[in-house]
Design a protein around this motif. Structure first.
Motif, PDB file in Angstrom:
ATOM      1  N   UNK A 202     -55.066 -14.236  32.759  1.00  9.04           N
ATOM      2  CA  UNK A 202     -54.541 -13.823  34.064  1.00  9.04           C
ATOM      3  C   UNK A 202     -53.240 -14.565  34.330  1.00  9.04           C
ATOM      4  N   UNK A 203     -52.493 -14.072  35.310  1.00 10.07           N
ATOM      5  CA  UNK A 203     -51.188 -14.646  35.643  1.00 10.07           C
ATOM      6  C   UNK A 203     -51.206 -15.210  37.049  1.00 10.07           C
ATOM      7  N   UNK A 204     -50.522 -16.335  37.220  1.00  5.59           N
ATOM      8  CA  UNK A 204     -50.435 -17.031  38.499  1.00  5.59           C
ATOM      9  C   UNK A 204     -48.952 -17.251  38.808  1.00  5.59           C
ATOM     10  N   UNK A 205     -48.505 -17.038  40.061  1.00  8.19           N
ATOM     11  CA  UNK A 205     -47.108 -17.338  40.401  1.00  8.19           C
ATOM     12  C   UNK A 205     -46.737 -18.782  40.067  1.00  8.19           C
ATOM     13  N   UNK A 206     -45.499 -18.966  39.678  1.00  8.10           N
ATOM     14  CA  UNK A 206     -45.062 -20.282  39.203  1.00  8.10           C
ATOM     15  C   UNK A 206     -45.174 -21.369  40.268  1.00  8.10           C
ATOM     16  N   UNK A 207     -45.154 -21.004  41.543  1.00  6.44           N
ATOM     17  CA  UNK A 207     -45.244 -22.025  42.589  1.00  6.44           C
ATOM     18  C   UNK A 207     -46.605 -22.716  42.617  1.00  6.44           C
TER      19      UNK A 207
END
Length: 373
Positions: A202-207
């Motif tokens: 899965x992908x998570x925003x860089x912040x």
């Protein structure tokens, strides 16, 4: 005759005036009466304080820890498909066998030559020790034996390639070939997937990168099994951030003992963060959303212009901080235990009288499930 007519006319006028005066008096009384709307029927529930652990939400895809489509390593005709469709196999189990009758015959011939070479080397060695032959003849015999043994080993390798075996334990998919079919080198034969454990990508925003760490717990939910919750932990974080989306890919590992989860499934991922925070929680239906600000209505005793006490609502502007299922966490002057309107919000105004009827109380759960799921 004229006199009677005038008397009747006078009487009619008098009656009309009396009735008109009475009606005017009634209208005056109605106009002077206070205008109050009837109480609006609403449902209400108590706002409550809870400790909510911070979470990150993402959409992920399941992937096998080990998965591939088994391909042929040699040309040949399929003589047997040993693995049934969907069968569990162990590492080393025979999956597909190609025709190797020619190679088997060639191997028997090579074994005979190898045996003869071993006999010859024994004889040559005795003669060499008695100095009855030249050294070159003995060396030639030694080389002939090694060459014959190498020919046997080469044919063993070819035959082994035509017996396609499972490189790891897993579950076979639907076969892509049938007995009697000719396949070339590299042709796909059947898929093999190791389903326990499984990866979820899965992908998570860089912040949120500072909040991620190896070993962080994750919870998975799958539409196919809405009542089941799968737990896992983060086992890998990508070394780079996607320059197009500014997201970072994360991989978690989850146990799948019943092999219900399959590769390619869509999953909802919640990453549990270590910190928790106290919040005031109300049902999402309690919030009236508006461009000038979101608000809720608190049920409490109020006094009207005439000093009479009645049950009314007070509009309180709030800020919605986060959602969890049918519940929302709010920030504002709301105290735990205060009764908050959950149904009938959009027909209310500040100070409006209400009548509470919780027969139509909407459901509010942190983990809602559709009734038809």
């Amino acid at each position: 005759m004229l006199k009677k007519f005038l008397l009747l006319l006078t009487a009619f006028v008098m009656v009309t005036l009396v009735l008109g005066a009475a009606k005017a008096n009634q209208i005056k009384k109605l106009a002077a009466a206070p205008r109050t709307m009837p109480p609006a029927g609403v449902a209400a529930t108590a706002a409550r304080s809870e400790e909510w652990r911070s979470t990150l939400h993402a959409i992920g895809t399941l992937a096998p820890v080990a998965g591939m489509t088994i391909a042929a390593d040699a040309d040949g005709i399929v003589v047997r498909v040993a693995a049934e469709n969907g069968a569990a196999v162990r590492a080393g189990d025979l999956l597909v066998e190609l025709d190797s009758s020619v190679e088997v015959a060639q191997r028997e011939s090579a074994r005979a030559r190898a045996e003869l070479a071993r006999v010859n080397i024994t004889r040559q060695e005795e003669l060499w020790q008695r100095k009855a032959i030249a050294k070159v003849e003995y060396d030639t015999a030694v080389a002939a034996r090694k060459q014959a043994e190498a020919d046997v080993a080469a044919l063993d390798a070819v035959i082994a390639k035509k017996q396609v075996r499972a490189p790891f334990a897993g579950r076979a998919g639907l076969r892509l070939v049938n007995p009697g079919q000719y396949v070339g080198r590299g042709a796909p034969l059947l898929p093999l997937q190791q389903l326990d454990p499984m990866y979820v990508n899965f992908s998570i925003p860089q912040r949120h990168l500072p909040d991620l760490a190896l070993g962080r717990k994750v919870a998975l939910r799958v539409d196919a099994f809405p009542e089941a919750a799968y737990a896992g932990e983060i086992t890998a974080i990508n070394a780079t951030v996607d320059a197009a989306t500014r997201n970072i890919t994360v991989q978690a590992t989850v146990a799948n003992p019943g092999e219900k989860l399959r590769a390619g499934m869509f999953v909802r991922v919640e990453v549990e963060l270590p910190e928790s925070m106290p919040v005031i929680v109300v049902p999402a239906t309690a919030v009236a959303y508006a461009p000038y600000g979101n608000s809720i209505f608190i049920v409490e005793k109020m006094k009207g212009p005439d000093g009479q006490e009645y049950l009314g609502v007070r509009q309180q502007f709030v800020e919605v901080s986060t959602h969890r299922g049918d519940l929302v966490a709010i920030k504002g002057a709301v105290k735990p235990g205060e009764q908050v309107v959950t149904a009938g919000v959009f027909k209310l105004r500040n100070g409006a009288p209400v009548q509470v009827n919780n027969a139509g109380q909407p459901a509010a759960s942190a983990n809602p499930r559709p009734t038809n799921s």
